[in-house]
Design an enzyme around this catalytic site. Structure first.
Site, PDB file in Angstrom:
ATOM      1  N   CYS A 174      -4.055   8.140  -7.659  1.00  0.00           N
ATOM      2  CA  CYS A 174      -5.156   8.020  -6.708  1.00  0.00           C
ATOM      3  C   CYS A 174      -6.136   9.176  -6.955  1.00  0.00           C
ATOM      4  CB  CYS A 174      -4.641   8.054  -5.274  1.00  0.00           C
ATOM      5  SG  CYS A 174      -5.934   7.805  -4.038  1.00  0.00           S
ATOM      6  N   LYS A 205       0.853  -1.185   0.000  1.00  0.00           N
ATOM      7  CA  LYS A 205       0.000   0.000   0.000  1.00  0.00           C
ATOM      8  C   LYS A 205       0.893   1.241   0.000  1.00  0.00           C
ATOM      9  CE  LYS A 205      -4.174   1.792   2.201  1.00  0.00           C
ATOM     10  NZ  LYS A 205      -5.098   1.684   3.343  1.00  0.00           N
ATOM     11  N   LYS A 230       2.393   4.874 -12.161  1.00  0.00           N
ATOM     12  CA  LYS A 230       1.020   4.372 -12.226  1.00  0.00           C
ATOM     13  C   LYS A 230       0.108   5.479 -12.728  1.00  0.00           C
ATOM     14  CE  LYS A 230      -2.327   1.697  -9.531  1.00  0.00           C
ATOM     15  NZ  LYS A 230      -2.597   1.064  -8.220  1.00  0.00           N
TER      16      LYS A 230
END
Length: 440
Positions: free
Chosen positions: A206, A111, A244
């Site tokens: 995110c 995480k 990402k």
């Protein structure tokens, strides 16, 4: 590319208290840093969690005990199989990451960590599900409003090191995120490398939680900001780095190209899609509901797979055309079966990440994924993942080209249509009519 000089691990710290070390090219970094393995408790016996309803294979140290070879080498790092725990709840601490390795996952992405976890405050409930209308047990969509790791950075570093001591031949990937601060990124990178992680994944994607701090997708959507931060990371890191990508952008290849041009080794896509799961028609409150209120979150699970495949196809095509296939790609989005994973690999992915699928089905899912990909490989006589990776990419084209192809096909069919009955033969066109029914 040689990196700027830094001091050796455990050496002197600079005025800011950060360790400086000599940097070597990424190719010079040993593939495995830990020579001694500390053996932990023997893992529990593996079993098919789908009770025979799906193919299954036992996986030992990440390798299926039978069937085609699933190992792959990505950016110089060897994975025993291409299945990786995606960054999120399944990688929150030592115990769950150990479980992932014991069940056979090829790699684990922890995480996302930051230097100061005190700013991370999660709420609950923080998940909401969309279920199939025909089968209320089937989850087709999943929304989360969860933030990055709220565990102390020092604790996470201790657990990274412990995992690498116990599993030196397994791939541990650090997902990292920071604000627009060069010193913070450099310290984060140096500290994680000291723990022996194999790869970095930069969380530029995110969609919720920290946009006001220019973190996550807020950074990944700003190509100018992204270019600068990727440059900092590329200069500081000694191991491969993936960026990402967020799908919450018009053209995902734009930030993707910026990250790769900055020198990063690969990309990962996609992160979750910004969403509102729904509204409770009794209370009129949105879900997930915290004290009567909610906030947009990230959408995942099988419903996002078509969107993820489209984004991955665009990135893989860009990598093939602009970098001659010399950059890596990790696919994410709605993977719950080996067939799902195979589609991502057919579109050019080197590895496939699973997060929500593990939250729904559990860590043993990897054994089914391996068996199902092996079945596909056996069906097509493929001996390795390299034999079919990217095999479907050449079949994408523009709509204009599709129209042209269809017109040409109709013309060919028209020329070869032949006669429907004997009454259609004519004396004047006899030879052409005969030719129209010849197959060679």
């Amino acid at each position: 590319m040689m990196r700027p000089t830094r001091a050796a691990p455990g050496g002197a710290r600079n005025q800011q208290g950060r360790v400086s070390r000599p940097t070597h090219s990424r190719a010079q970094i040993p593939a495995r840093r830990n020579a001694v393995r500390t053996f932990a408790k023997k893992p529990a016996k593996q079993r098919n969690i789908f009770e025979g309803q799906r193919p299954w294979v036992e996986v030992v140290d990440g390798k299926p005990v039978s069937g085609p070879d699933l190992s792959c080498v990505v950016d110089g790092v060897k994975f025993p199989n291409p299945f990786v725990i995606g960054s999120g709840p399944p990688g929150t601490n030592y115990h769950v990451m150990k479980k992932a390795f014991d069940e056979g996952w090829g790699g684990v992405i922890a995480k996302t960590v930051t230097l100061d976890s005190s700013k991370v405050i999660n709420v609950t409930p923080r998940y909401a599900r969309m279920k199939s209308s025909s089968n209320q047990k089937e989850v087709i969509g999943w929304e989360n409003i969860e933030l990055v790791s709220d565990r102390p950075f020092e604790k996470m570093m201790q657990e990274f090191k412990r995992l690498k001591d116990e599993y030196p031949d397994r791939v541990l990937i650090a997902s990292i995120m920071e604000e627009y601060n060069k010193d913070a990124w450099e310290e984060l990178i140096g500290r994680c490398e000291e723990c022996g992680v194999d790869i970095f994944e930069l969380n530029f994607s995110c969609p919720h939680g920290m946009p006001e701090r220019r973190m996550g997708a807020a950074m990944g959507q700003d190509c100018e900001l992204l270019e600068e931060v990727c440059g900092w990371v590329n200069d500081a890191a000694n191991i491969p780095v993936w960026a990402k990508m967020t799908p919450n952008i018009t053209d995902i290849t734009s930030p993707g190209k910026v990250a790769l041009d900055a020198g990063l080794e690969g990309l990962a896509a996609i992160n979750t899609i910004q969403s509102v799961m729904g509204v409770n028609l009794d209370t009129l409150r949105p879900e997930p509901c915290v004290e009567g209120y909610s906030t947009p979150g990230g959408y995942s699970s099988k419903a996002v797979k078509p969107i993820a495949l489209a984004k991955v196809m665009s990135l893989a095509t860009m990598i093939k055309e602009k970098y001659d296939g010399g950059k890596s790609l990790s696919g994410i989005g709605g993977v719950e079966t080996g067939m799902d994973a195979t589609e991502f690999m057919l579109l050019g992915c080197d590895t496939v990440q699973v997060c929500t699928g593990v939250m729904i089905h559990g860590y043993p899912l990897v054994q089914n994924l391996c068996a199902e990909v092996q079945e596909f490989m056996t069906q097509h006589n493929f001996e390795s993942i390299d034999d079919f990776r990217g095999a479907s990419l050449p079949y994408f084209t523009s709509h204009t080209k599709l129209v042209q192809l269809q017109k040409e096909a109709q013309e060919r069919k028209k020329k070869k249509v032949g006669l429907k009955s004997d009454e259609e033969w004519t004396g004047d066109g006899f030879t052409k009519e005969t030719e129209s029914m010849v197959s060679n």
